[in-house]
Design an enzyme around this catalytic site. Structure first.
Site, PDB file in Angstrom:
ATOM      1  N   TYR A 145       0.838  -1.202   0.000  1.00 51.12           N
ATOM      2  CA  TYR A 145       0.000   0.000   0.000  1.00 51.12           C
ATOM      3  C   TYR A 145       0.872   1.251   0.000  1.00 51.12           C
ATOM      4  O   TYR A 145       0.687   2.164  -0.824  1.00 51.12           O
ATOM      5  CB  TYR A 145      -0.928  -0.003   1.213  1.00 51.12           C
ATOM      6  CG  TYR A 145      -1.508   1.345   1.531  1.00 51.12           C
ATOM      7  CD1 TYR A 145      -2.517   1.893   0.747  1.00 51.12           C
ATOM      8  CD2 TYR A 145      -1.031   2.096   2.612  1.00 51.12           C
ATOM      9  CE1 TYR A 145      -3.037   3.151   1.020  1.00 51.12           C
ATOM     10  CE2 TYR A 145      -1.547   3.348   2.891  1.00 51.12           C
ATOM     11  CZ  TYR A 145      -2.548   3.871   2.096  1.00 51.12           C
ATOM     12  OH  TYR A 145      -3.059   5.113   2.366  1.00 51.12           O
ATOM     13  N   LYS A 182     -14.798   0.778   8.544  1.00 51.82           N
ATOM     14  CA  LYS A 182     -13.434   0.363   8.226  1.00 51.82           C
ATOM     15  C   LYS A 182     -12.968  -0.897   8.952  1.00 51.82           C
ATOM     16  O   LYS A 182     -11.891  -1.421   8.657  1.00 51.82           O
ATOM     17  CB  LYS A 182     -12.459   1.516   8.509  1.00 51.82           C
ATOM     18  CG  LYS A 182     -12.674   2.713   7.606  1.00 51.82           C
ATOM     19  CD  LYS A 182     -11.716   3.846   7.910  1.00 51.82           C
ATOM     20  CE  LYS A 182     -10.289   3.502   7.554  1.00 51.82           C
ATOM     21  NZ  LYS A 182      -9.391   4.673   7.692  1.00 51.82           N
ATOM     22  N   ARG A 184     -11.178  -3.452  11.053  1.00 52.74           N
ATOM     23  CA  ARG A 184      -9.870  -3.482  11.712  1.00 52.74           C
ATOM     24  C   ARG A 184      -9.037  -2.249  11.393  1.00 52.74           C
ATOM     25  O   ARG A 184      -8.139  -1.887  12.159  1.00 52.74           O
ATOM     26  CB  ARG A 184      -9.081  -4.724  11.282  1.00 52.74           C
ATOM     27  CG  ARG A 184      -9.620  -6.033  11.829  1.00 52.74           C
ATOM     28  CD  ARG A 184      -8.783  -7.218  11.360  1.00 52.74           C
ATOM     29  NE  ARG A 184      -7.390  -7.075  11.745  1.00 52.74           N
ATOM     30  CZ  ARG A 184      -6.355  -7.389  10.962  1.00 52.74           C
ATOM     31  NH1 ARG A 184      -6.558  -7.829   9.733  1.00 52.74           N
ATOM     32  NH2 ARG A 184      -5.115  -7.262  11.405  1.00 52.74           N
ATOM     33  N   TYR A 290       7.825  -3.133  14.033  1.00 53.14           N
ATOM     34  CA  TYR A 290       6.819  -2.264  14.646  1.00 53.14           C
ATOM     35  C   TYR A 290       7.364  -0.842  14.743  1.00 53.14           C
ATOM     36  O   TYR A 290       8.498  -0.620  15.171  1.00 53.14           O
ATOM     37  CB  TYR A 290       6.452  -2.792  16.033  1.00 53.14           C
ATOM     38  CG  TYR A 290       5.303  -2.062  16.678  1.00 53.14           C
ATOM     39  CD1 TYR A 290       3.989  -2.357  16.342  1.00 53.14           C
ATOM     40  CD2 TYR A 290       5.532  -1.061  17.620  1.00 53.14           C
ATOM     41  CE1 TYR A 290       2.928  -1.683  16.927  1.00 53.14           C
ATOM     42  CE2 TYR A 290       4.479  -0.381  18.208  1.00 53.14           C
ATOM     43  CZ  TYR A 290       3.184  -0.696  17.862  1.00 53.14           C
ATOM     44  OH  TYR A 290       2.139  -0.021  18.442  1.00 53.14           O
TER      45      TYR A 290
END
Length: 332
Positions: A145, A182, A184, A290
């Site tokens: 994305y 939306k 999650r 993360y």
């Protein structure tokens, strides 16, 4: 007429709300409604017409339609960072965005489109929008994305034929009304509110990085009402073309967000985090990739004349929770 693609989505429908607030109703909403509840985002809006995104190209072939367009606000995209079909992302997020760019360039009208903070990847090169196209090209998104968004940004800077004014908006962590479809991908405010109402507490990840306490990972959370106010400013003013960060410029922790949400929901400013926050282990596959910090540099936004103070996290969350999430009608 103003075209708003993704006009039934979160930011798109909020922008239509903003246009209506400013007395503007000559709007063409472009989207796919499908089976989810996106239609509720536009139920209270006033607009000229709606068209399926797959039919827009054909609609614009008609000269009478095309000559009536004053600006294109392109918020339509696949925004799921978990989407795995790269061909779909490139067609939807790059190809369609390129088509609209070329239309706006031909008609010499404004073009405001959604880029994303996901283009910054892990933030190794910072979160600065006020750098050269060559520096922006060095960014390394973490997912398909983010890459589809970055690829268009890079393409845009290379074009000789440009719209009258073009602004690519790198949205940071947007929260607020109109995100209910939306799932999650909805904001942490939305999920925190629902967790708290159901369980009386929320779960936050422990930290695995030195310098960050458990639950103190940082993000730039920006209220959707501020987002659409900035977009409107760009629409009605002549501003420099280019990429702009859309955030508050002040990173806040997930702990701050969770406590602000629960305090707003409970109308109790004295909630003890030790009683309402449960710290949980982060999945192993997330630990190495993360993000612990994002914060928009917004000097460039200020330099074009947008000087309004944005909602603080506490102000935005309180408005969202008490005036929308807690109400039977939670829509703008």
């Amino acid at each position: 007429m103003i075209i708003v693609t993704g006009g039934a989505g979160m930011i798109g429908s909020a922008f239509v709300w903003k246009l209506n607030e400013m007395g503007i109703k000559d709007i063409l909403i472009v989207d796919k409604l499908r089976k989810e509840d996106k239609w509720l985002n536009i139920r209270k809006r006033e607009y000229y017409d709606w068209i399926d995104k797959d039919n827009l190209k054909e609609w614009l072939v008609c000269k009478e339609n095309a000559d009536n367009i004053e600006a294109v606000i392109h918020m339509g995209a696949c925004s799921a960072t978990t989407e795995t079909d790269a061909d779909f992302l490139m067609d939807n997020n790059f190809g369609y965005t390129k088509f609209l760019w070329n239309f706006c360039a031909e008609k010499n009208i404004k073009y405001i489109y959604a880029s994303s903070a996901a283009t910054y990847g892990m933030g190794e090169l910072g979160y600065n929008d006020d750098v050269s196209p060559e520096e922006l090209q060095k960014l390394m998104p973490l997912n398909k994305y983010g890459y589809s968004k970055k690829f268009f940004d890079d393409w845009a800077f290379k074009q000789k034929n440009q719209p009258k004014q073009w602004n690519g908006l790198k949205f940071f962590n947007v929260y607020g009304p109109q995100e209910y479809h939306k799932g999650r991908m909805a904001s942490m405010v939305f999920h925190t509110y629902n967790q708290y109402k159901e369980n009386g507490y929320v779960k936050l990840f422990k930290s695995y990085k030195e310098g960050f306490k458990d639950g103190e990972q940082l993000r730039d959370f920006v209220y959707v009402k501020d987002v659409v106010d900035i977009m409107y400013f760009m629409l009605v003013n002549d501003v420099k073309s280019g990429i702009y960060n859309i955030g508050t410029g002040k990173a806040r922790s997930f702990m701050d967000l969770s406590m602000a949400t629960m305090r707003a929901a409970s109308h109790n400013d004295n909630l003890d985090k030790n009683e309402v926050v449960k710290l949980i282990e982060m999945p192993e596959d997330l630990q190495g990739r993360y993000q612990y910090f994002t914060e928009a540099k917004i000097n460039k936004l200020r330099e074009i004349g947008y000087t309004k103070e944005m909602h603080s996290l506490e102000e935005g969350v309180k408005d969202y929770v008490q005036n929308y999430l807690a109400k039977e009608d939670s829509y703008l």
